[in-house]
Design a protein around this motif. Structure first.
Motif, mmCIF file in Angstrom:
data_model
loop_
_atom_site.group_PDB
_atom_site.id
_atom_site.type_symbol
_atom_site.label_atom_id
_atom_site.label_comp_id
_atom_site.label_asym_id
_atom_site.label_seq_id
_atom_site.Cartn_x
_atom_site.Cartn_y
_atom_site.Cartn_z
ATOM 1 N N LEU A 509 1.014 -1.621 -0.191
ATOM 2 C CA LEU A 509 -0.042 -0.075 0.186
ATOM 3 C C LEU A 509 0.724 1.137 -0.151
ATOM 4 C CD1 LEU A 509 -3.139 1.549 0.404
ATOM 5 C CD2 LEU A 509 -2.626 0.965 2.732
ATOM 6 N N ALA A 510 1.786 1.483 0.827
ATOM 7 C CA ALA A 510 2.520 2.029 0.602
ATOM 8 C C ALA A 510 3.856 2.807 -0.591
ATOM 9 C CB ALA A 510 3.757 2.354 1.779
ATOM 10 N N ARG A 511 3.646 1.645 -1.003
ATOM 11 C CA ARG A 511 4.524 1.500 -2.735
ATOM 12 C C ARG A 511 3.708 2.316 -3.528
ATOM 13 N NH1 ARG A 511 4.373 0.214 -7.646
ATOM 14 N NH2 ARG A 511 6.930 0.546 -8.610
ATOM 15 N N ASN A 512 2.519 1.916 -3.371
ATOM 16 C CA ASN A 512 1.351 2.687 -4.920
ATOM 17 C C ASN A 512 1.250 3.835 -3.921
ATOM 18 O OD1 ASN A 512 1.434 -0.121 -5.336
ATOM 19 N ND2 ASN A 512 -0.549 -0.457 -3.880
ATOM 20 N N TRP A 513 1.074 4.881 -2.581
ATOM 21 C CA TRP A 513 1.321 5.772 -2.230
ATOM 22 C C TRP A 513 2.105 6.312 -2.905
ATOM 23 C CZ3 TRP A 513 -1.548 8.966 1.520
ATOM 24 C CH2 TRP A 513 -2.841 8.689 2.270
ATOM 25 N N VAL A 514 3.221 5.875 -3.258
ATOM 26 C CA VAL A 514 4.549 6.570 -3.912
ATOM 27 C C VAL A 514 4.544 6.446 -5.046
ATOM 28 C CG1 VAL A 514 7.109 6.234 -3.961
ATOM 29 C CG2 VAL A 514 5.601 6.485 -1.451
ATOM 30 N N ALA A 515 3.957 5.215 -5.633
ATOM 31 C CA ALA A 515 4.346 5.870 -7.528
ATOM 32 C C ALA A 515 3.269 6.297 -7.940
ATOM 33 C CB ALA A 515 3.471 4.195 -7.619
ATOM 34 N N ASP A 516 1.888 6.845 -6.875
ATOM 35 C CA ASP A 516 1.246 7.902 -7.244
ATOM 36 C C ASP A 516 1.836 9.245 -7.018
ATOM 37 O OD1 ASP A 516 -1.374 5.931 -7.687
ATOM 38 O OD2 ASP A 516 -2.184 7.301 -5.510
ATOM 39 N N TYR A 517 2.552 9.317 -6.455
ATOM 40 C CA TYR A 517 3.404 10.764 -6.800
ATOM 41 C C TYR A 517 4.479 10.333 -8.251
ATOM 42 C CZ TYR A 517 2.556 11.103 -1.570
ATOM 43 O OH TYR A 517 1.336 10.988 -0.817
ATOM 44 N N ALA A 518 5.506 9.566 -8.211
ATOM 45 C CA ALA A 518 5.719 9.097 -9.436
ATOM 46 C C ALA A 518 5.222 9.053 -10.747
ATOM 47 C CB ALA A 518 6.759 7.830 -9.106
ATOM 48 N N TYR A 519 4.893 8.438 -11.008
ATOM 49 C CA TYR A 519 4.007 8.875 -12.402
ATOM 50 C C TYR A 519 2.394 9.016 -12.714
ATOM 51 C CZ TYR A 519 7.384 5.160 -11.561
ATOM 52 O OH TYR A 519 8.730 4.516 -11.171
ATOM 53 N N LYS A 520 1.609 9.169 -11.339
ATOM 54 C CA LYS A 520 0.022 10.262 -11.999
ATOM 55 C C LYS A 520 0.095 11.428 -11.509
ATOM 56 C CE LYS A 520 -4.441 9.035 -10.301
ATOM 57 N NZ LYS A 520 -5.186 7.641 -9.183
ATOM 58 N N TYR A 521 0.379 12.165 -10.099
ATOM 59 C CA TYR A 521 0.305 13.363 -9.708
ATOM 60 C C TYR A 521 0.851 14.799 -10.323
ATOM 61 C CZ TYR A 521 -4.418 12.117 -7.501
ATOM 62 O OH TYR A 521 -5.300 10.734 -7.706
ATOM 63 N N LYS A 522 0.941 15.820 -10.539
ATOM 64 C CA LYS A 522 2.351 16.384 -11.178
ATOM 65 C C LYS A 522 1.978 17.126 -9.857
ATOM 66 C CE LYS A 522 3.155 19.751 -14.595
ATOM 67 N NZ LYS A 522 4.683 19.329 -15.073
ATOM 68 N N ARG A 523 1.743 17.625 -8.528
ATOM 69 C CA ARG A 523 2.176 18.707 -8.268
ATOM 70 C C ARG A 523 0.960 17.691 -6.434
ATOM 71 N NH1 ARG A 523 -1.008 23.198 -7.564
ATOM 72 N NH2 ARG A 523 0.742 24.190 -6.415
ATOM 73 N N VAL A 524 1.498 17.899 -5.407
ATOM 74 C CA VAL A 524 1.179 17.518 -4.067
ATOM 75 C C VAL A 524 1.497 18.588 -2.516
ATOM 76 C CG1 VAL A 524 1.727 15.638 -2.585
ATOM 77 C CG2 VAL A 524 2.226 15.006 -4.568
ATOM 78 N N LEU A 525 0.177 18.845 -2.465
ATOM 79 C CA LEU A 525 -0.376 19.512 -1.586
ATOM 80 C C LEU A 525 -0.389 18.688 0.007
ATOM 81 C CD1 LEU A 525 -2.851 22.053 -3.577
ATOM 82 C CD2 LEU A 525 0.387 22.233 -3.937
ATOM 83 N N THR A 526 0.406 18.996 0.897
ATOM 84 C CA THR A 526 0.509 18.019 2.124
ATOM 85 C C THR A 526 1.331 19.681 3.010
ATOM 86 O OG1 THR A 526 1.414 16.545 2.744
ATOM 87 C CG2 THR A 526 2.696 17.572 1.184
ATOM 88 N N SER A 527 0.326 18.983 4.344
ATOM 89 C CA SER A 527 1.106 19.307 5.722
ATOM 90 C C SER A 527 1.883 18.436 6.233
ATOM 91 C CB SER A 527 0.028 19.601 6.122
ATOM 92 O OG SER A 527 -0.866 18.127 6.677
ATOM 93 N N ARG A 528 1.914 17.200 5.185
ATOM 94 C CA ARG A 528 2.764 15.469 5.760
ATOM 95 C C ARG A 528 4.055 15.400 5.909
ATOM 96 N NH1 ARG A 528 0.345 12.511 10.001
ATOM 97 N NH2 ARG A 528 -2.098 11.760 9.292
#
Length: 885
Positions: A509-528
């Protein structure tokens, strides 16, 4: 029964009076919402010729009118300002007013709980337990203490008073303070009613010596009458001292009950705790491969709670990448982990691959916070990264780690300085230097003598398992715990469901989260933090806006550019590329840790240099002199004790009473000095006329640019306001004195800067934690927060317990010699610290103890022989000052 009914009537009558303004406030607050929902606002606008005029409203108009009429009737039926103020119909009450009503509501609930129990014939002692719990749960500690002190003063109600005091002190103070009250209770019915607090407090205070108390209750069958929560909380405390047989007895006895007779949540927790006892699943032998070195993969389970933070598992994914870089390295052991490693190996970046040594590592799952309860095989190495520590049941920490573990301490965050016990410090020194995820952890560890350097976060290297595609097709924006709103996909990094998944499933599951950052979303807005750094690692555009930029987790990780980010990533990659081949090929402990010291030497030197750049502000002596030059300063007199009395807002009326009680017990001449403006000359003369040995004097006014709190300012200036004095006694106007102030003035100072009592409050047990809390108040000024941490920790060699300066004997000559006034004023003026926090920062542990009885803080403790009871910011029960006994 008559007594119980009268008590109930009295409490219900009081309850009705308190309920009125509560309901009234609710009506005021709800009306604007109802208006919007029902159309009342529209009706008003239409009647006034506004935007709604001329439009047909039909039944909506009737509903709106009826709703508004109903709320008017409700508010008008209750006395209060809003009922007479037509503008109030659309004005919500202030936050302060709502908070006050909430406190009143909690009091009503507590009083109702008590009166109902009394009306039903329960004994007073048992009845006050539930009422006390309500007050404590809502934060009304002062009222709970006030009731407890009043009840304790009567012979027939003493134990009822002690139990409610114990409840309050368990929440606010160290366990031994609460146990001092609980230990004097003999009534078994009260003990059973308060078992949820009584037995955990006994165990937390006495350790193994408390077990006979538990045995007595069990043998008498009393544990069958305990609440489910009492069983759970007592089992938790017993678990933390290793009393596993007692834990098992408590749990199994309670679990024998049918499902409907035990709280579902408690049943779940008790069953879960069984898994951590000897013979439970967590102590099952981990898989090993003969003659192969074991390597731990960090997991996040422990007896108290299992992590539900995806960010933890992302860190573990990053650590796995450092092993999978080596093409000649193979893995055996845990079937789920070896299968996952095989899958992830296919995703390693070509530019990160190394042939490496031909070797095999046996993989085992190692709990970050609970490994001492595992059956860890000998010679198990692992990268010990992340948040250290998550406490176990709020009572203990998993450090030192399991003796069979060999940690590489890298990317470590020290969350609680309280975890740094002597054993923990020795352990970290043995396996150090410690590579810290943040600079605050570097400062904390060095302050207790542990070698440490800044390594940054392991998640900066997670890109090892995410090769860049031939073309970047990412688009859109994802918000991870983003607090500023906006349209688009939103996710929360805390996912409760992961607690029910296996460790490999959570890593997937954690790997898939990072995969979204790497291959799906161009921008990430976060407080984390662990969305920010992994997303940056795999090339996403990131906007990082945490709730508090000065949070201790972020030092060195916030506001960094790409060069600094790459330096962190490169440093971690380089260090592990040296150590992991040594570990894989079976090098000895000495060889590996010697190499660790060698390859971190430059980072240690860099940390030395960086930490040394920070300084605390200091005020100019000329400016300080100018602030006091126009003030008449007292001259010492032989055989006269000088006392400065602090007077906070609202305490003016207490001054005369406090001074009279001082005079009644004084054995020699003394002078009381009051701040300017707190007592008039006439009032001072009137007090003076009532004294036999004392003189009342008033200091002149003082002022200093950018320091508005004159009470704080005058205390900071005392060494220069009394320029020829060697020492000075400081007491509060809210003090109640039953001992000789002259005796207090003779307190042993030695080489310390003052004599005072340690702060008894639970949240003031660590000076390093206090420094961290002060730094976190810097908000957006994270650079200033980091500078403060560096400078305030410089020169420390150990943690210290903060002191309470409200009653103290000041070593004025020592303070002047050290330039303490300049330092304190500098912190107050430039960093806006309070006098108390500035004193803790500069003085630290350099104080001697005046003894517990000289400053008894009634909201947090009691004493059988108090010399001074300090009621500052506390409820004086029944509105008067009365010595505890």
């Amino acid at each position: 029964m008559t007594t119980g009914r009268n008590a109930a009537d009295r409490y219900f009558s009081k309850g009705r009076e308190l309920v009125k303004p509560v309901v009234h406030g609710i009506a005021r607050r709800a009306l604007p919402v109802v208006e919007r929902a029902s159309g009342t606002k529209y009706v008003r606008e239409r009647a006034a010729g506004g935007p709604g005029a001329g439009k047909s409203v039909g039944s909506a108009k009737t509903i709106a009118t009826d709703t508004a009429r109903a709320y008017r009737k409700l508010a008008s039926g209750l006395r209060g300002k809003t009922a007479e103020d037509t503008d109030g119909w659309t004005v919500a009450p202030s936050t302060r007013e709502v908070d006050a009503k909430s406190r009143q509501l909690a009091q009503v609930k507590a009083h109702a709980t008590l009166s109902e129990a009394l009306a039903q014939g329960e004994a007073l002692g048992e009845s006050v337990v539930d009422a006390g719990r309500v007050l404590v749960a809502e934060g009304n500690l002062a009222e709970a203490v006030s009731i407890g002190l009043n009840l304790r003063s009567g012979a027939s109600t003493e134990e009822a008073g002690r139990v409610i005091l114990g409840l309050a002190y368990q929440r606010s103070s160290d366990p031994d303070v609460a146990w001092a009250e609980f230990a004097k209770i003999d009534d078994r019915n009260i003990i059973v009613a308060a078992a949820e607090e009584y037995f955990p407090t006994a165990i937390d205070t006495l350790g193994q010596e408390a077990l006979p108390l538990l045995d007595r209750s069990n043998d008498a069958g009393e544990t069958d009458r305990w609440s489910d929560k009492a069983v759970l909380r007592t089992a938790e405390s017993a678990f933390c001292i290793g009393a596993f047989d007692h834990v098992r007895t408590l749990i199994e006895s309670r679990l024998e009950r049918p499902s409907g007779q035990i709280d579902t949540a408690v049943r779940y927790e008790l069953n879960r705790m069984l898994d951590w006892l000897p013979g439970g699943k967590h102590l099952e032998p981990l898989p090993t491969t003969p003659s192969k070195r074991n390597f731990g993969v960090l997991s996040y389970d422990q007896p108290g709670i299992r992590s539900r933070n995806i960010g933890d598992y992302i860190q573990t994914i990053a650590s796995i990448g450092h092993l999978l870089r080596y093409e000649n390295l193979s893995f055996s052991g845990d079937a789920g982990l070896t299968e996952l490693f095989t899958k992830l190996r296919k995703t390693v970046k070509d530019e990160r691959k190394y042939a490496g040594p031909e070797a095999e590592l046996n993989l085992v799952e190692v709990y970050r916070d609970g490994n001492v309860y595992q059956d860890i095989p000998e010679d198990t190495w692992y990268i010990a990264f992340g948040w250290y520590m998550h406490d176990i049941f709020g009572k203990s920490f998993n450090i030192p780690f399991h003796p069979n573990l060999r940690p590489i301490l890298l990317s470590v965050f020290v969350r609680y300085p309280e975890m740094l016990t002597p054993d923990a410090i020795a352990y970290l020194k043995k396996y150090g230097p410690v590579g810290c995820r943040d600079w605050q952890s570097v400062a904390v560890l060095r302050a207790v003598g542990v070698p440490a350097f800044f390594s940054g976060c392991l998640t900066t290297t997670v890109d090892t398992l995410f090769p860049a595609p031939s073309s970047d097709r990412r688009s859109g924006t994802v918000r991870i715990d983003w607090t500023k709103g906006g349209k688009g996909p939103k996710k929360k990094q805390t996912v409760t469901a992961i607690r029910d998944k296996t460790f490999p499933e959570n890593l997937e599951l954690a790997r898939n989260w990072v995969a979204d950052y790497a291959y799906k979303y161009k921008r990430v807005l976060t407080s984390r933090l662990h969305a920010n750094l992994p997303a940056r690692s795999v090339g996403a555009e990131v906007e990082f806006e945490p709730k508090n930029k000065s949070d201790s987790r972020f030092g060195g990780l916030i506001g960094i550019d790409e060069t600094e980010f790459d330096a962190i990533r490169g440093g971690i990659l380089d260090k592990l590329s040296v150590l992991l081949p040594l570990i894989a090929t079976g090098a000895s402990d000495d060889e590996i840790y010697s190499k660790w010291v060698e390859i971190t030497a430059d980072d240690m030197a860099a940390a030395d240099e960086y930490l040394a750049t920070a300084t605390l502000p200091s005020a100019e002596s000329t400016t300080i002199s100018a602030a006091v030059n126009m003030t008449d300063r007292p001259v010492p007199e032989e055989q006269v004790t000088d006392v400065f009395m602090t007077v906070e807002k609202g305490e003016e009326s207490l001054v005369a009473t406090a001074i009279r009680t001082i005079d009644a017990h004084a054995s020699g001449r003394y002078r009381i000095w009051l701040p300017s403006g707190e007592v008039s000359a006439e009032a001072a003369d009137e007090i003076q006329a009532q004294l036999s040995l004392g003189i009342v004097g008033r200091l002149g006014p003082v002022s200093y640019a950018d320091i508005a709190n004159e009470n704080d300012l005058v205390q900071a200036l005392l060494p220069v306001l009394f320029p020829d004095h060697e020492r000075l006694v400081v007491v509060p106007a809210a003090g109640e004195f039953s001992a000789d102030i002259v005796e207090l003035s003779r307190a042993e100072l030695g080489s310390t800067l003052l004599a005072a009592k340690h702060d008894v409050r639970k949240n003031r047990s660590s000076g390093l934690t206090l420094m961290r809390r002060i730094a976190s108040s810097f908000g957006d000024d994270h650079v200033g927060a980091l500078n403060f941490v560096f400078a305030s920790h410089a020169g420390l060699t150990e943690d210290f317990v903060p002191f309470d300066p409200q009653t103290a004997v000041l070593n004025l000559s020592g303070m002047r010699n050290e330039g303490l006034v300049n330092k304190i004023i500098g912190l107050m003026q430039e960093l806006k610290l309070s006098y108390v926090d500035a004193m803790q920062t500069i003085v630290g542990g350099r104080y001697s103890d005046i003894g517990d009885e000289w400053n008894v803080r009634a909201q947090w403790e009691t004493s059988d022989s108090p010399k001074i009871v300090n009621w500052r910011r506390q409820t004086r029960y029944f509105g008067r000052m009365t010595l505890t006994r």
